[in-house]
Scaffold this motif. Sequence first.
Motif, PDB file in Angstrom:
ATOM      1  N   TRP A  13     -21.376  14.458 -26.427  1.00  0.00           N
ATOM      2  CA  TRP A  13     -20.371  15.298 -25.791  1.00  0.00           C
ATOM      3  C   TRP A  13     -20.510  15.312 -24.274  1.00  0.00           C
ATOM      4  N   ILE A  14     -21.676  14.969 -23.758  1.00  0.00           N
ATOM      5  CA  ILE A  14     -21.884  15.033 -22.309  1.00  0.00           C
ATOM      6  C   ILE A  14     -20.976  14.057 -21.570  1.00  0.00           C
ATOM      7  N   SER A  57     -30.921  14.709 -23.370  1.00  0.00           N
ATOM      8  CA  SER A  57     -31.315  16.092 -23.129  1.00  0.00           C
ATOM      9  C   SER A  57     -31.358  16.462 -21.645  1.00  0.00           C
ATOM     10  N   LEU A  58     -31.795  15.564 -20.768  1.00  0.00           N
ATOM     11  CA  LEU A  58     -31.816  15.878 -19.337  1.00  0.00           C
ATOM     12  C   LEU A  58     -30.407  16.063 -18.787  1.00  0.00           C
ATOM     13  N   ALA A  59     -29.501  15.207 -19.190  1.00  0.00           N
ATOM     14  CA  ALA A  59     -28.114  15.331 -18.748  1.00  0.00           C
ATOM     15  C   ALA A  59     -27.490  16.597 -19.319  1.00  0.00           C
ATOM     16  N   GLN A  60     -27.835  16.925 -20.546  1.00  0.00           N
ATOM     17  CA  GLN A  60     -27.324  18.147 -21.170  1.00  0.00           C
ATOM     18  C   GLN A  60     -27.804  19.374 -20.403  1.00  0.00           C
ATOM     19  N   GLU A  64     -25.578  22.322 -18.395  1.00  0.00           N
ATOM     20  CA  GLU A  64     -25.702  23.721 -18.786  1.00  0.00           C
ATOM     21  C   GLU A  64     -26.076  24.633 -17.631  1.00  0.00           C
ATOM     22  N   LEU A  65     -26.410  24.078 -16.464  1.00  0.00           N
ATOM     23  CA  LEU A  65     -26.790  24.902 -15.317  1.00  0.00           C
ATOM     24  C   LEU A  65     -25.656  25.845 -14.915  1.00  0.00           C
ATOM     25  N   SER A  73     -21.800  23.705 -22.615  1.00  0.00           N
ATOM     26  CA  SER A  73     -22.793  23.581 -23.674  1.00  0.00           C
ATOM     27  C   SER A  73     -22.142  22.889 -24.864  1.00  0.00           C
ATOM     28  N   LYS A  74     -22.981  22.357 -25.742  1.00  0.00           N
ATOM     29  CA  LYS A  74     -22.466  21.657 -26.908  1.00  0.00           C
ATOM     30  C   LYS A  74     -21.667  22.612 -27.794  1.00  0.00           C
TER      31      LYS A  74
END
Length: 82
Positions: A13-14, A57-60, A64-65, A73-74
């Motif tokens: 999704w990112i 996960s890092l891109a996610q 989310e910041l 968010s997902k």
Amino acid sequence: MKPLSSQKSRKSWIYRHGYRVALLKDPSKLYFVCRHCYEHKYIDTGVKVYKTTLSTSLAQRHLELPKRSHGYSKLAVVAKPT
């Protein structure tokens, strides 16, 4: 460069909020570039490029910041309005 279209599994999704890119020297290494950070030239420092070859996960976490044009968010992407 645009990565080779050999991805068999569903894209994360990112990638709705950024770009999936690959290295010219090694197209098997994938990276995520945040669309907002790229358009506002935050990317020039090289900090907003995340390696996603093995994990997103890092891109996610970046998306989310709680900052301008982020906070995704997902769950928000998957959830459907009732």
